[in-house]
Design a protein around this motif. Sequence first.
Motif, mmCIF file in Angstrom:
data_model
loop_
_atom_site.group_PDB
_atom_site.id
_atom_site.type_symbol
_atom_site.label_atom_id
_atom_site.label_comp_id
_atom_site.label_asym_id
_atom_site.label_seq_id
_atom_site.Cartn_x
_atom_site.Cartn_y
_atom_site.Cartn_z
ATOM 1 N N ILE A 98 27.785 41.168 56.946
ATOM 2 C CA ILE A 98 28.898 40.577 57.684
ATOM 3 C C ILE A 98 29.003 39.079 57.424
ATOM 4 N N ALA A 99 27.863 38.389 57.397
ATOM 5 C CA ALA A 99 27.884 36.930 57.303
ATOM 6 C C ALA A 99 28.194 36.428 55.902
ATOM 7 N N GLU A 100 27.657 37.076 54.871
ATOM 8 C CA GLU A 100 27.766 36.516 53.529
ATOM 9 C C GLU A 100 28.536 37.397 52.553
ATOM 10 N N ASP A 101 28.330 38.709 52.614
ATOM 11 C CA ASP A 101 28.974 39.573 51.627
ATOM 12 C C ASP A 101 30.487 39.588 51.775
ATOM 13 N N ILE A 102 30.972 39.504 53.007
ATOM 14 C CA ILE A 102 32.426 39.464 53.197
ATOM 15 C C ILE A 102 33.005 38.191 52.604
ATOM 16 N N ASP A 103 32.304 37.072 52.791
ATOM 17 C CA ASP A 103 32.761 35.807 52.216
ATOM 18 C C ASP A 103 32.798 35.889 50.703
ATOM 19 N N ALA A 104 31.737 36.429 50.102
ATOM 20 C CA ALA A 104 31.702 36.558 48.645
ATOM 21 C C ALA A 104 32.783 37.513 48.146
ATOM 22 N N PHE A 105 33.018 38.584 48.883
ATOM 23 C CA PHE A 105 34.020 39.564 48.476
ATOM 24 C C PHE A 105 35.418 38.959 48.458
ATOM 25 N N THR A 106 35.803 38.323 49.550
ATOM 26 C CA THR A 106 37.149 37.756 49.624
ATOM 27 C C THR A 106 37.352 36.638 48.598
ATOM 28 N N THR A 107 36.330 35.813 48.400
ATOM 29 C CA THR A 107 36.461 34.700 47.457
ATOM 30 C C THR A 107 36.612 35.196 46.028
ATOM 31 N N TYR A 108 35.723 36.089 45.617
ATOM 32 C CA TYR A 108 35.733 36.532 44.221
ATOM 33 C C TYR A 108 36.893 37.464 43.916
ATOM 34 N N VAL A 109 37.312 38.249 44.881
ATOM 35 C CA VAL A 109 38.452 39.136 44.641
ATOM 36 C C VAL A 109 39.713 38.330 44.376
ATOM 37 N N LEU A 110 39.943 37.278 45.157
ATOM 38 C CA LEU A 110 41.125 36.446 44.940
ATOM 39 C C LEU A 110 41.038 35.708 43.610
ATOM 40 N N LYS A 111 39.855 35.178 43.297
ATOM 41 C CA LYS A 111 39.702 34.464 42.025
ATOM 42 C C LYS A 111 39.912 35.402 40.837
ATOM 43 N N LEU A 112 39.319 36.590 40.905
ATOM 44 C CA LEU A 112 39.478 37.545 39.808
ATOM 45 C C LEU A 112 40.918 38.049 39.705
ATOM 46 N N SER A 113 41.581 38.199 40.833
ATOM 47 C CA SER A 113 42.976 38.658 40.807
ATOM 48 C C SER A 113 43.876 37.633 40.129
ATOM 49 N N VAL A 114 43.697 36.368 40.497
ATOM 50 C CA VAL A 114 44.496 35.305 39.875
ATOM 51 C C VAL A 114 44.170 35.192 38.384
ATOM 52 N N LEU A 115 42.881 35.254 38.045
ATOM 53 C CA LEU A 115 42.486 35.174 36.642
ATOM 54 C C LEU A 115 43.030 36.352 35.842
ATOM 55 N N LEU A 116 43.004 37.539 36.429
ATOM 56 C CA LEU A 116 43.541 38.711 35.748
ATOM 57 C C LEU A 116 45.043 38.583 35.532
ATOM 58 N N LEU A 117 45.759 38.063 36.509
ATOM 59 C CA LEU A 117 47.203 37.876 36.366
ATOM 60 C C LEU A 117 47.516 36.874 35.261
ATOM 61 N N LYS A 118 46.781 35.768 35.233
ATOM 62 C CA LYS A 118 46.993 34.773 34.175
ATOM 63 C C LYS A 118 46.718 35.354 32.795
ATOM 64 N N ASN A 119 45.631 36.112 32.683
ATOM 65 C CA ASN A 119 45.274 36.676 31.381
ATOM 66 C C ASN A 119 46.278 37.728 30.925
ATOM 67 N N ILE A 120 46.806 38.497 31.858
ATOM 68 C CA ILE A 120 47.820 39.487 31.483
ATOM 69 C C ILE A 120 49.085 38.807 30.959
ATOM 70 N N ILE A 121 49.496 37.736 31.632
ATOM 71 C CA ILE A 121 50.687 37.005 31.176
ATOM 72 C C ILE A 121 50.446 36.385 29.805
ATOM 73 N N SER A 122 49.283 35.758 29.636
ATOM 74 C CA SER A 122 48.967 35.138 28.344
ATOM 75 C C SER A 122 48.846 36.188 27.249
ATOM 76 N N LEU A 123 48.198 37.304 27.560
ATOM 77 C CA LEU A 123 48.033 38.364 26.564
ATOM 78 C C LEU A 123 49.367 38.948 26.137
ATOM 79 N N THR A 124 50.256 39.146 27.091
ATOM 80 C CA THR A 124 51.565 39.720 26.764
ATOM 81 C C THR A 124 52.381 38.790 25.886
ATOM 82 N N SER A 125 52.420 37.518 26.242
ATOM 83 C CA SER A 125 53.230 36.562 25.475
ATOM 84 C C SER A 125 52.669 36.343 24.074
#
Length: 208
Positions: A98-125
């Motif tokens: 509850i104290a740490e894993d939730i923090d790590a989950f929310t932080t890394y999921v958002l970072k990976l989601s944004v990074l994945l979106l950027k890479n998909i756009i760059s890869l497509t273009s």
Amino acid sequence: VAYAPGDALFTWRRDLMSVRWREWMTGRTLSLWGRNRVYYHLERRHTTATPITTTTDTDVNDTTTTKTMTKGVGKNDNNDNTQTQMGSMEIDNPDQRIAEDIDAFTTYVLKLSVLLLKNIISLTSFSWILYTIAPYLFLVILGYVFIGTVIAFGLGKPLLSLQREKLKREADLRFGLVRLRENAESVAFYDGADLELHRIVSRLTLVV
């Protein structure tokens, strides 16, 4: 000039979303943890795994009787159903989750989601540009990327279990430290500091 303020604003909004998401998820998890005495059943699973034995001396026949102390099971049907549902689950250190894993989950999921979106756009273009210039070269690079991804996934998959085990052992170490702090008076009264510190060092050895 405009990129730096925009990037800072984007990072701030992303971190703010991570904080809001963590706040909601933590509240939701705490609600589930406290429902139907889930916290009690999780702790009871560990305590009943190794029964506590006490010895009492009787003056009549001068014999020693060993008694096994077990905690009673709740009479509430909902609690029994909850305990049955958790029978196949292995949850260690829920406070750590509850104290740490939730923090790590929310932080890394958002970072990976944004990074994945950027890479998909760059890869497509860039893929479209490369395909219009040299189609065969595009196919070669596509095959190279696919093979590299498969190899990286195969090599990185075992690291997930290692990371999970590492987090579990670190949580056990923190639990030992908190246990010593909360039971400081009892440990000092029974002079059990050496034993508790030995257990903490043993857990530290498992971490490193």
